[in-house]
Design an enzyme around this catalytic site. Structure first.
Site, short mmCIF file in Angstrom:
data_model
loop_
_atom_site.label_atom_id
_atom_site.label_comp_id
_atom_site.label_asym_id
_atom_site.label_seq_id
_atom_site.Cartn_x
_atom_site.Cartn_y
_atom_site.Cartn_z
N SER A 121 -4.62 12.93 0.83
CA SER A 121 -4.54 11.91 1.88
C SER A 121 -4.76 12.59 3.21
CB SER A 121 -3.17 11.24 1.85
OG SER A 121 -3.09 10.23 2.83
N HIS B 142 -9.24 7.75 8.35
CA HIS B 142 -8.25 7.93 7.28
C HIS B 142 -9.00 7.89 5.95
CE1 HIS B 142 -5.89 5.71 4.13
NE2 HIS B 142 -5.11 6.76 4.31
N ASN C 195 -8.18 8.60 1.45
CA ASN C 195 -7.18 8.87 0.42
C ASN C 195 -7.81 8.67 -0.94
OD1 ASN C 195 -5.02 7.19 -1.44
ND2 ASN C 195 -4.11 8.96 -0.45
N ARG D 77 -6.31 9.06 -5.11
CA ARG D 77 -5.05 9.32 -5.81
C ARG D 77 -5.14 8.89 -7.27
NH1 ARG D 77 -4.81 5.20 -2.28
NH2 ARG D 77 -4.30 3.14 -3.11
N HIS E 208 -20.41 1.80 7.28
CA HIS E 208 -20.45 0.88 6.14
C HIS E 208 -21.67 1.12 5.25
CE1 HIS E 208 -16.96 -1.77 6.42
NE2 HIS E 208 -16.98 -1.47 7.71
N GLY F 248 11.93 9.21 -2.40
CA GLY F 248 12.50 10.50 -2.00
C GLY F 248 11.47 11.57 -1.80
#
Length: 305
Positions: A98, A112, A114, A116, A151, A264
């Site tokens: 990220s 930005h 990312n 995953r 784009h 967490g």
């Protein structure tokens, strides 16, 4: 059916982090990424580790970060099981890269990206897995040609995977990066997808590779064009004001931020996406017919590029 290969995904993501950091350092020409490697023993909450890399006070980038993380847990947090109740009671692994880059110059957009991978497993049952990711652009003083280039690059990334992939993931991006309390998009969008497992594993994996590698191809030519544009206090103040929207989105709506904090995760790495400076102004209205007004009128709503 292709085999799920977690190790191959992890190795690729670490290589992608290296590759993106190298290209961003070359573009900046001054600052380098400082690495903070971290590890947590498994416990009641998330175990695992990662490599947080942060760049500060460069020629081009005021601050930015490119994170790799690989974490495991015994139960998915509420943010994940709310729309996937079948995940309850499964141990899971999540890994990804990220990044967010905040430039000095208000004429250079914030960006930005990312990619995953999630897998949730339970003894005696088939694993549940999916990929997610995308990239999106947040200009403060947009140029039409830059938006079209961004784009068009996204379209090229998607083209080998199906005629409708760009349109679907572009629309998903417009919907996802939207601030309902402001009635505006965060920027001009790009690509966003989640829960990607409808293709075979290998094709899904190839797609996140294309997205991960497409980010620099889409972003760096725009940076190169705009990084020497002259600006003054007015543009800087507007940039900081608009960065406030970035903060609002990330802390209120972003699924990755909520997942990390609720499970967490490592707070410093999760909040790496925050800009170094931002400002808020009560009841701000851009001056009529100004470049600032143009952003609101023409760019902070979904468009076909």
């Amino acid at each position: 059916m292709s085999t799920i290969d977690k190790e191959a995904v992890k190795l690729y993501l670490m290589q992608l982090q290296d590759q993106i950091c190298q290209r961003l350092e070359q573009e900046d020409g001054k600052a380098t990424f400082i690495e903070d490697a971290w590890h947590r023993e498994p416990g009641d909450r998330l175990g695992g580790g990662g490599r947080t890399r942060v760049m500060r006070n460069g020629n081009v980038f005021e601050q930015g970060g490119v994170n790799f993380s690989h974490v495991q847990g015994n139960a998915m947090p509420a943010s994940a099981t709310a729309h996937r109740p079948e995940l309850a009671g499964r141990r899971f692994e999540a890994m990804g890269v990220s990044l967010v880059m905040h430039p000095h110059n208000p004429y250079v957009p914030t960006s930005h990206a990312n990619v995953r991978f999630f897998i949730a497993e339970k003894e005696g049952e088939a694993p549940i897995w999916w990929f997610g990711g995308g990239f999106d652009l947040t200009p403060f003083y947009p140029f039409e040609e830059d938006c079209q280039f961004w784009h068009n690059t996204a379209k090229e990334v998607c083209a080998p995977f199906g005629a409708d992939v760009y349109a679907q993931h572009k629309a998903w991006c417009d919907d996802y990066f939207y601030l309902p309390h402001r009635g505006e998009t965060r920027g001009i969008g790009g690509l966003f997808f989640d829960d990607l497992n409808q293709w075979e594993f290998d094709k899904c994996f190839d797609y996140i590779k294309a997205v991960g590698e497409g980010y620099c191809d889409a972003y760096l030519p725009i940076v190169e064009r705009r990084k020497v544009t002259e600006y003054g206090e007015r543009e800087r103040e507007f940039q900081l004001y608009r960065r406030g929207r970035y903060v609002e989105f990330n802390l209120v709506y972003d699924r990755g931020t909520l997942f990390g904090l609720q499970s967490g995760g490592r707070t410093e790495s999760i909040l790496m996406s925050m800009p170094p400076l931002a400002r808020w102004e009560y009841s701000y209205e851009p001056q009529a017919d100004s470049p600032e007004a143009s952003l609101y009128q023409h760019y902070l709503k979904p468009r076909e590029w």
